[in-house]
Motif scaffolding. Structure first.
Motif, PDB file in Angstrom:
ATOM      1  N   THR A  41       0.826  -1.217   0.000  1.00 57.36           N
ATOM      2  CA  THR A  41       0.000   0.000   0.000  1.00 57.36           C
ATOM      3  C   THR A  41       0.857   1.264   0.000  1.00 57.36           C
ATOM      4  O   THR A  41       0.497   2.259  -0.630  1.00 57.36           O
ATOM      5  CB  THR A  41      -0.940   0.008   1.218  1.00 57.36           C
ATOM      6  OG1 THR A  41      -0.178  -0.191   2.423  1.00 57.36           O
ATOM      7  CG2 THR A  41      -1.967  -1.102   1.107  1.00 57.36           C
ATOM      8  N   ASP A  42       1.993   1.235   0.685  1.00 60.77           N
ATOM      9  CA  ASP A  42       2.883   2.401   0.708  1.00 60.77           C
ATOM     10  C   ASP A  42       3.479   2.689  -0.662  1.00 60.77           C
ATOM     11  O   ASP A  42       3.738   3.849  -1.011  1.00 60.77           O
ATOM     12  CB  ASP A  42       4.013   2.195   1.720  1.00 60.77           C
ATOM     13  CG  ASP A  42       3.533   2.282   3.160  1.00 60.77           C
ATOM     14  OD1 ASP A  42       2.402   2.779   3.363  1.00 60.77           O
ATOM     15  OD2 ASP A  42       4.268   1.850   4.062  1.00 60.77           O
ATOM     16  N   TYR A  43       3.715   1.622  -1.436  1.00 58.97           N
ATOM     17  CA  TYR A  43       4.365   1.779  -2.734  1.00 58.97           C
ATOM     18  C   TYR A  43       3.381   1.851  -3.895  1.00 58.97           C
ATOM     19  O   TYR A  43       3.763   1.679  -5.049  1.00 58.97           O
ATOM     20  CB  TYR A  43       5.353   0.633  -2.966  1.00 58.97           C
ATOM     21  CG  TYR A  43       6.561   0.694  -2.050  1.00 58.97           C
ATOM     22  CD1 TYR A  43       7.073   1.920  -1.619  1.00 58.97           C
ATOM     23  CD2 TYR A  43       7.195  -0.464  -1.615  1.00 58.97           C
ATOM     24  CE1 TYR A  43       8.170   1.976  -0.782  1.00 58.97           C
ATOM     25  CE2 TYR A  43       8.299  -0.415  -0.780  1.00 58.97           C
ATOM     26  CZ  TYR A  43       8.775   0.817  -0.359  1.00 58.97           C
ATOM     27  OH  TYR A  43       9.870   0.871   0.473  1.00 58.97           O
ATOM     28  N   GLY A  44       2.113   2.093  -3.604  1.00 56.93           N
ATOM     29  CA  GLY A  44       1.155   2.372  -4.672  1.00 56.93           C
ATOM     30  C   GLY A  44       0.231   1.240  -5.043  1.00 56.93           C
ATOM     31  O   GLY A  44      -0.635   1.404  -5.915  1.00 56.93           O
ATOM     32  N   ASN A  46      -2.662  -1.998  -4.479  1.00 51.75           N
ATOM     33  CA  ASN A  46      -3.965  -2.184  -3.843  1.00 51.75           C
ATOM     34  C   ASN A  46      -4.146  -3.666  -3.525  1.00 51.75           C
ATOM     35  O   ASN A  46      -3.181  -4.434  -3.535  1.00 51.75           O
ATOM     36  CB  ASN A  46      -5.089  -1.655  -4.739  1.00 51.75           C
ATOM     37  CG  ASN A  46      -5.182  -2.408  -6.067  1.00 51.75           C
ATOM     38  OD1 ASN A  46      -4.353  -3.267  -6.369  1.00 51.75           O
ATOM     39  ND2 ASN A  46      -6.196  -2.091  -6.853  1.00 51.75           N
ATOM     40  N   VAL A 103      10.531   6.017  -5.011  1.00 47.56           N
ATOM     41  CA  VAL A 103       9.200   5.570  -5.427  1.00 47.56           C
ATOM     42  C   VAL A 103       8.850   6.247  -6.751  1.00 47.56           C
ATOM     43  O   VAL A 103       8.117   7.240  -6.803  1.00 47.56           O
ATOM     44  CB  VAL A 103       8.143   5.872  -4.349  1.00 47.56           C
ATOM     45  CG1 VAL A 103       6.787   5.284  -4.747  1.00 47.56           C
ATOM     46  CG2 VAL A 103       8.573   5.319  -3.005  1.00 47.56           C
ATOM     47  N   PRO A 105       6.961   6.271 -10.180  1.00 51.28           N
ATOM     48  CA  PRO A 105       5.820   5.635 -10.857  1.00 51.28           C
ATOM     49  C   PRO A 105       6.207   5.141 -12.244  1.00 51.28           C
ATOM     50  O   PRO A 105       6.809   5.870 -13.032  1.00 51.28           O
ATOM     51  CB  PRO A 105       4.790   6.763 -10.939  1.00 51.28           C
ATOM     52  CG  PRO A 105       5.242   7.785  -9.951  1.00 51.28           C
ATOM     53  CD  PRO A 105       6.737   7.689  -9.909  1.00 51.28           C
ATOM     54  N   GLU A 108       0.366   3.738 -14.169  1.00 56.40           N
ATOM     55  CA  GLU A 108      -0.810   3.986 -13.349  1.00 56.40           C
ATOM     56  C   GLU A 108      -2.028   3.316 -13.980  1.00 56.40           C
ATOM     57  O   GLU A 108      -2.205   3.360 -15.197  1.00 56.40           O
ATOM     58  CB  GLU A 108      -1.055   5.493 -13.204  1.00 56.40           C
ATOM     59  CG  GLU A 108       0.035   6.219 -12.424  1.00 56.40           C
ATOM     60  CD  GLU A 108      -0.286   7.685 -12.204  1.00 56.40           C
ATOM     61  OE1 GLU A 108      -1.384   8.107 -12.632  1.00 56.40           O
ATOM     62  OE2 GLU A 108       0.542   8.397 -11.607  1.00 56.40           O
ATOM     63  N   PHE A 117      -4.370   1.661  -8.864  1.00 51.31           N
ATOM     64  CA  PHE A 117      -3.051   1.388  -8.292  1.00 51.31           C
ATOM     65  C   PHE A 117      -1.969   1.936  -9.212  1.00 51.31           C
ATOM     66  O   PHE A 117      -2.216   2.254 -10.385  1.00 51.31           O
ATOM     67  CB  PHE A 117      -2.837  -0.111  -8.064  1.00 51.31           C
ATOM     68  CG  PHE A 117      -2.886  -0.953  -9.316  1.00 51.31           C
ATOM     69  CD1 PHE A 117      -1.737  -1.183 -10.065  1.00 51.31           C
ATOM     70  CD2 PHE A 117      -4.077  -1.525  -9.747  1.00 51.31           C
ATOM     71  CE1 PHE A 117      -1.776  -1.956 -11.221  1.00 51.31           C
ATOM     72  CE2 PHE A 117      -4.128  -2.309 -10.885  1.00 51.31           C
ATOM     73  CZ  PHE A 117      -2.981  -2.522 -11.621  1.00 51.31           C
ATOM     74  N   THR A 118      -0.765   2.033  -8.651  1.00 47.16           N
ATOM     75  CA  THR A 118       0.402   2.509  -9.394  1.00 47.16           C
ATOM     76  C   THR A 118       1.529   1.498  -9.255  1.00 47.16           C
ATOM     77  O   THR A 118       1.863   1.088  -8.141  1.00 47.16           O
ATOM     78  CB  THR A 118       0.878   3.872  -8.856  1.00 47.16           C
ATOM     79  OG1 THR A 118      -0.192   4.815  -8.933  1.00 47.16           O
ATOM     80  CG2 THR A 118       2.061   4.384  -9.668  1.00 47.16           C
ATOM     81  N   THR A 120       5.234   0.879  -9.147  1.00 46.16           N
ATOM     82  CA  THR A 120       6.419   1.698  -8.878  1.00 46.16           C
ATOM     83  C   THR A 120       7.675   0.833  -8.902  1.00 46.16           C
ATOM     84  O   THR A 120       7.602  -0.406  -8.896  1.00 46.16           O
ATOM     85  CB  THR A 120       6.298   2.382  -7.514  1.00 46.16           C
ATOM     86  OG1 THR A 120       6.187   1.376  -6.491  1.00 46.16           O
ATOM     87  CG2 THR A 120       5.074   3.293  -7.466  1.00 46.16           C
TER      88      THR A 120
END
Length: 446
Positions: A41-44, A46, A103, A105, A108, A117-118, A120
Motif C-alpha cells: 500500500t505504501d508503494y502504490g 492495492n 518511489v 511511478p 498507473e 493502483f500505481t 512503482t
C-alpha cells in the motif's frame, strides 16, 4: 535412489541444526506475512497487487521445488539445501534494497475491475525478490528428505513431530517479531533487516553445522501428526517410499477415492488463500491496524493452532472418526470467515479461536485420510499430485482474493466461507466411505 543400509538413529541434538533451519524458514515467512501488505500500500499497490505479489512465491515454488527435490537426490541434500538458503538470502538482500529505492511511478491503472493502483520501482523489486525466493524455496521439502536420511525407521515419526514443532514455533515468533520491530520509527526496515540476519544464520548453519547425508528411501510414509503451516500449506514430503510405484497424471485419477480427495484439497486451499489475501488488506483499510496488531493476531492464531493440534486433537481422535472430524472442523472453520465480516474487535478474535479449532481439527485428518487412501504403493505420487493441486489453488486463490476484495470488500470472506462449506457438504461422502471400509475390515477379520 535407495540407501544401502539403515542409517543410525540420530538423536535430538544431532538433528538440532535441521530443526533450526526449519524454524528459521517459517519464521522468515511469518515476518513477511505481517508487513508485506503495508509495503504494497505504501508503494502504490492495492488489494489486487497484494494478491498478485503473494501468489508470486507459490507460483515460482511450483516450478522450483520439484527441480530442487530431484537435484537433492542426485547431488546430495546439503548442497541443494545450501543453494536454497542462498536464494532466500539474496532475496532478502533485494527486499532490503527495495526499501531504499525511490518511489518512481512506472505505470498507473484506473479500472472499475482492477481498481486504482500505481506500479512503482520498489514494487517491481519486491516482485523479483519474491520470485527468487519461491524458485529456490525448496528448503523445507529438502529438510524433510534430509531427516529421512539421517534417522532410523523407528525414530522417524518422532523426529518428524519435532520438525513440526519447530515449524509451528516459527509461525508464532515470526509475526510477533515483525509486529514489534515494525512499530519503531524505522518502520519495515527493522523486520526486513532482522529477517536478513536470520537468513544469514540459516546459511551458516547449513554450511558449517549440518552433516552430509545420502539420499534414501523409507519403508513407509509417516502420517502427518499436525498442521504444518498456519497458512494452510503443508510441507511437501519429497522423499521416496520404498517399493512404491510411480504413476502418471492420468493414472492417478483412476485410483479409488483419490480424485475426490484432490478436489477437496483444491477447494480447501482455494478458500484459505482468498482469506489470506483479503484479511491483511481488511486489517489495514477497515480495521486500521498497524504491523504490531496484525503480527499479534497471526501469532495468537499460531499459538492456538499448536494447542489444538496437540492435546485437543489427540483427545478428539480417540473418540471420533477422522471423517467426522473433517466435517465438524470444516463447519467451525467456515464460521470464522463469517465472524470477520462485521469488523467487530471481539468477533475478530473469536474468529481466531474458530480458525485454530476448525483448521487444527480438520486439516490433519484430511492429510491422514489421503495418506490411507493412497497406500504405500502410490504414496509419493499421490502426495506429489496433492501438492500440485494445493499450489495451483493457492495461486488462483491469492489472485482471486485480491480481485474480490477490490470489488466486494469484506464480502470476500463470505465467498471463502461458501467454498469451505462446499467442502463440508462433500465431506459427508468421507463419513460414508469410512463406515464402508470399517465394515469391510470387520468382515475380512471374521
Amino acid at each position: 535412489m535407495i540407501r544401502d543400509s539403515e542409517p543410525s538413529s540420530a538423536d535430538g541434538k544431532a538433528l538440532l541444526p535441521l530443526y533450526t533451519i526449519t524454524f528459521i524458514g517459517t519464521l522468515g515467512f511469518g515476518v513477511i506475512l505481517t508487513f508485506l501488505v503495508f509495503l504494497v500500500t505504501d508503494y502504490g499497490g492495492n488489494a489486487l497487487i497484494y494478491g498478485l505479489l503473494a501468489s508470486t512465491y507459490p507460483a515460482f515454488q511450483l516450478i522450483g521445488a520439484p527441480i530442487l527435490g530431484r537435484w537433492s537426490d542426485l547431488y546430495g541434500r546439503k548442497k541443494i539445501l545450501l543453494l536454497s538458503q542462498l536464494g532466500t538470502l539474496i532475496a532478502w538482500v533485494i527486499f532490503l534494497a527495495a526499501l531504499f529505492l525511490p518511489v518512481i511511478p512506472l505505470m498507473e491503472v484506473k479500472s472499475e475491475l482492477l481498481g486504482i493502483f500505481t506500479v512503482t520501482l520498489p514494487l517491481l523489486a519486491l516482485f523479483f525478490a519474491r520470485a527468487l525466493d519461491g524458485a529456490t524455496g525448496g528448503n523445507i521439502s529438502v529438510a524433510n528428505a534430509y531427516l529421512a536420511d539421517l534417522t532410523s525407521e523407528e525414530d522417524r515419526n518422532k523426529n518428524y513431530g519435532r520438525m513440526s514443532v519447530a515449524s509451528n514455533l516459527g509461525y508464532v515468533v515470526g509475526p510477533a517479531l515483525a509486529g514489534v520491530l515494525g512499530t519503531t520509527i524505522y518502520g519495515e526496515l527493522l523486520p526486513v533487516s532482522a529477517a536478513l540476519l536470520i537468513s544469514v544464520a540459516g546459511t551458516l548453519i547449513v554450511l558449517f553445522l549440518l552433516p552430509d547425508s545420502k539420499p534414501c528411501a523409507i519403508e513407509r510414509y509417516p502420517e502427518p501428526e499436525s498442521l504444518r503451516k498456519v497458512l494452510g500449506q503443508e510441507q511437501k514430503e519429497c522423499y521416496q517410499v520404498k517399493g512404491e510405484k510411480r504413476i502418471t497424471f492420468g493414472e492417478v485419477f483412476k485410483l479409488e477415492y483419490i480424485p475426490f480427495m484432490l478436489l477437496l484439497y483444491f477447494l480447501i486451499f482455494l478458500g484459505f488463500n482468498i482469506y489470506y489475501t483479503a484479511f491483511p488488506i481488511f486489517a489495514v483499510a477497515t480495521l486500521e491496524w498497524d504491523p504490531a496488531e496484525l503480527g499479534i493476531y497471526f501469532s495468537v492464531i499460531s499459538a492456538l493452532m499448536a494447542f489444538v493440534q496437540g492435546p485437543v486433537l489427540a483427545r478428539l481422535a480417540k473418540r471420533y472418526r477422522e471423517s467426522t472430524l473433517v466435517v465438524a472442523g470444516g463447519f467451525i472453520l467456515g464460521m470464522q470467515f463469517i465472524l470477520l465480516v462485521p469488523g467487530n474487535f471481539f468477533l475478530i478474535y473469536m474468529a481466531a479461536v474458530f480458525f485454530a479449532l476448525g483448521n487444527g481439527v480438520m486439516w490433519p485428518c484430511v492429510l491422514s485420510i489421503l495418506s490411507k487412501f493412497a497406500g504405500n504403493k502410490y504414496q509419493g505420487s499421490v502426495q506429489g499430485f496433492a501438492m500440485s493441486a494445493s499450489s495451483l489453488a493457492s495461486i488462483i486463490g491469492l489472485l482471486a482474493g485480491g480481485l474480490l476484495y477490490t470489488q466486494v470488500g469484506a464480502i470476500s470472506f463470505l465467498i471463502a466461507a461458501a467454498i469451505i462449506y462446499a467442502v463440508v457438504f462433500l465431506s459427508f461422502r468421507l463419513v460414508k466411505i469410512e463406515k464402508q471400509r470399517l465394515a469391510e475390515t470387520k468382515i475380512e477379520n471374521l
